[in-house]
Design an enzyme around this catalytic site. Structure first.
Site, mmCIF file in Angstrom:
data_model
loop_
_atom_site.group_PDB
_atom_site.id
_atom_site.type_symbol
_atom_site.label_atom_id
_atom_site.label_comp_id
_atom_site.label_asym_id
_atom_site.label_seq_id
_atom_site.Cartn_x
_atom_site.Cartn_y
_atom_site.Cartn_z
ATOM 1 N N SER A 1 0.859 -1.186 0.000
ATOM 2 C CA SER A 1 0.000 0.000 0.000
ATOM 3 C C SER A 1 0.891 1.231 0.000
ATOM 4 O O SER A 1 2.115 1.106 0.000
ATOM 5 C CB SER A 1 -0.884 0.010 1.246
ATOM 6 O OG SER A 1 -0.088 0.297 2.374
ATOM 7 N N LYS A 2 0.229 2.384 0.036
ATOM 8 C CA LYS A 2 0.963 3.655 0.021
ATOM 9 C C LYS A 2 2.014 3.715 1.131
ATOM 10 O O LYS A 2 3.029 4.365 0.996
ATOM 11 C CB LYS A 2 -0.019 4.812 0.213
ATOM 12 C CG LYS A 2 -0.632 5.273 -1.083
ATOM 13 C CD LYS A 2 -1.348 6.588 -0.854
ATOM 14 C CE LYS A 2 -2.655 6.582 -1.609
ATOM 15 N NZ LYS A 2 -3.841 6.813 -0.820
ATOM 16 N N ARG A 3 1.710 3.042 2.227
ATOM 17 C CA ARG A 3 2.654 3.048 3.355
ATOM 18 C C ARG A 3 4.038 2.566 2.937
ATOM 19 O O ARG A 3 5.034 2.878 3.551
ATOM 20 C CB ARG A 3 2.149 2.110 4.458
ATOM 21 C CG ARG A 3 1.098 2.691 5.358
ATOM 22 C CD ARG A 3 0.868 1.780 6.540
ATOM 23 N NE ARG A 3 0.520 0.414 6.137
ATOM 24 C CZ ARG A 3 1.275 -0.643 6.340
ATOM 25 N NH1 ARG A 3 2.444 -0.526 6.927
ATOM 26 N NH2 ARG A 3 0.886 -1.837 5.940
ATOM 27 N N HIS A 4 4.061 1.707 1.916
ATOM 28 C CA HIS A 4 5.340 1.141 1.500
ATOM 29 C C HIS A 4 6.102 2.045 0.535
ATOM 30 O O HIS A 4 7.047 1.609 -0.108
ATOM 31 C CB HIS A 4 5.128 -0.232 0.851
ATOM 32 C CG HIS A 4 4.585 -1.235 1.814
ATOM 33 N ND1 HIS A 4 3.242 -1.526 1.898
ATOM 34 C CD2 HIS A 4 5.193 -1.982 2.753
ATOM 35 C CE1 HIS A 4 3.063 -2.420 2.841
ATOM 36 N NE2 HIS A 4 4.225 -2.730 3.376
ATOM 37 N N GLY A 5 5.669 3.282 0.438
ATOM 38 C CA GLY A 5 6.390 4.206 -0.436
ATOM 39 C C GLY A 5 5.807 4.176 -1.836
ATOM 40 O O GLY A 5 4.602 4.079 -2.003
#
Ligand code: GLU
Length: 523
Positions: free
Chosen positions: A263-267
């Protein structure tokens, strides 16, 4: 007796689709789904359809729609039918297909397979809380199931808000075979009378997707496995409408380094980001293909053509795939290495231009890009290393050749060679500190400038000869001239062969920068 054979051209044709919701960026997961559909269509000679699923009116945006198309074009995933190109089964955007959903809904109502429900959201919420408290499965209790069509019609006429529910058969089960995941069976008692049309008249995802896939004659539904739990309900809708159930292939989840769903959390997970960072679309396609598919567990590098030849749904893994940015970079670098010199130059040219490194008067003949027969060192520089005024792309060609495999990511091109094109290139302070601050440096740089200025023919051998002869004359190692010289000319301590850099910079710029650095070093 004469038998007339009719052929239905759509019968054996493989038709697949990518059906994004325009509610955000085209991200790695969506792009992988699009790619597998595209590969399957291209491999089998089938048709690849792009359908926009914008029934979530609140979250769908024009910007996202355009972004998705842009991302797919950048990846080179062309579609045969879609919102912009049309086709026989359009419209290809769900918000324009309302009449089709209502037509099929009316059929279900008439056949007693769907019914109107007038339960208020408050009642449904109470029911949910009660079921939760009693630890019962959360399901609609069927209160409106018993209403006759006439009773329902009256309520509708009276303006009562309503939704349309599927009448789940009390007995039996939904079965389907998934090409990737195998056989699935769900008892009807586990499913409830789920919603087909919402109170605003828009279809739910499950209903719209079935009506569209069936009417668009989709033969294989290839999508992320987050939709596998929806599939039993969808199978019910196909059967209730008398539509042929397509084949399903649910693709494994993609995980980030922490084993959580990517997800976006992973960059960086949006395709736009990779495009902005100047990754090569072919490399991205190669890497995305490996997220859930492998050919023989060994080969990792594939051209687009090799992928279309070798791809098969049977080799898609059930296990989650891990997204690994280092591997993406490695694959990108490998693809970059394989480009022809002319292709590299064209890529580098576009990056430098986008980043403002290429001056406005840079002469480029894009109609006739770099002549591969160009003999390095002869064109387009004149003998004294000045620009000939010819095709500047030729000089870029020589610069990129001099850089060799040092350039791994296109986005690093300005950092590597920006100093050839701009005078305000980045300067590494440590390099200045180390190589330009010693007392003897200014004199050495001045002398070097004088010697090079005196050369009337500028080629690599001559330049090297001059530098080495000067070192001998001054009784110092050649490195004592080369290291400060490199910092003076390039701003850093790493560059292609310095003699070649001098030739490619040209006499004027070389002499100017050496003198300027000497001046700074003196202070
Ligand atoms: N619009 C759905 C999504 O973006 C597509 C689901 C499907 O392919 O059936 O998740």
């Amino acid at each position: 007796m004469i038998t007339i054979m009719t052929t239905d051209s759509s019968k054996n044709t493989i038709r697949v689709r990518f059906a994004p919701s325009p509610t955000g960026h085209l991200h790695v997961g969506g792009a992988r789904t699009a790619l597998y559909n595209w590969l399957y269509a291209r491999k089998t000679g089938g048709v690849f359809v792009l359908r926009i699923e914008d029934t979530d009116a609140q979250r769908s945006t024009r910007e996202s729609y355009e972004g998705i198309l842009r991302g797919m074009r950048w990846l080179g995933l062309d579609w045969d039918e879609g919102p912009d190109v049309g086709g026989d089964y359009g419209p290809y955007i769900q918000s324009a297909r309302g009449v089709l959903y209502h037509t099929d809904a009316a059929r279900l109502i008439e056949d007693g397979k769907a019914y109107h429900c007038f339960c208020t959201p408050e009642r449904l919420e109470e029911l949910r809380l009660e079921q939760k408290e009693k630890r019962l499965p959360i399901k609609y209790d069927g209160l409106c199931r018993g209403l006759s069509v006439e009773e329902a019609d009256e309520k509708i006429k009276a303006g009562d808000p309503h939704i349309l529910r599927f009448r789940m058969p009390e007995e039996g089960e939904a079965r389907f075979r998934d090409i990737v995941r195998g056989d699935f069976k769900t008892a009807n008692t586990e499913l409830d009378d789920f919603v087909l049309i919402k109170s605003d008249g828009l279809p739910t995802y499950n209903f719209a997707v079935v009506v569209d896939d069936a009417r668009m004659k989709i033969s294989h539904v290839i999508r992320g496995d987050d939709h596998i739990s929806n599939t039993p309900r969808q199978v019910h809708i196909y059967l209730a409408l008398g539509y042929k159930v397509p084949k399903f292939a649910h693709l494994p989840m993609i995980l980030g380094g922490d084993r959580a769903r990517l997800s976006k959390r992973h960059g960086a997970v949006s395709i736009d980001w990779y495009a902005d960072q100047q990754y090569l679309p072919d490399a991205m396609v190669n890497y995305l293909a490996l997220l859930g598919w492998s050919f023989d567990d060994k080969q990792e590098l594939f051209s687009r053509k090799a992928l279309t030849d070798k791809f098969s749904l049977k080799k898609v893994s059930k296990n989650p795939a891990m997204f690994d940015n280092d591997k993406m970079e490695y694959i990108n670098a490998e693809h970059f290495k394989k480009l022809t010199p002319a292709q590299k130059v064209m890529h580098v040219y576009h990056v430098l231009k986008d980043e403002g490194y290429i001056p406005g008067d840079f002469h480029v003949d894009l109609e006739n890009p770099v002549d591969l027969k160009l003999v390095p060192g002869t064109e387009p520089l004149t003998g004294n290393g000045e620009k000939s005024g010819g095709d500047e792309l030729g000089r870029l060609f020589l610069i990129v050749s001099a850089l060799g495999n040092r350039l791994k990511l296109l986005k690093d091109a300005p950092g590597h060679i920006g100093y050839f094109f701009k005078d305000d290139y980045e300067v590494d302070d440590n390099a200045v500190e180390t190589h330009l601050t010693r007392r003897e440096v200014p004199e050495r740089l001045e002398k070097l400038a004088d010697k090079l200025a005196g050369l009337n023919y500028f080629d690599r051998e001559r330049v090297e000869e001059v530098v080495r002869a000067l070192a001998d004359e001054m009784e110092i190692e050649a490195g004592e001239l080369i290291h400060p010289g490199r910092v003076a000319l390039t701003g850093g301590t790493v560059s292609p062969d310095i003699f070649q850099v001098i030739v490619l910079l040209g006499k004027g710029k070389t002499v100017e920068r050496l003198r300027k650095a000497a001046g700074i070093a003196k202070q």
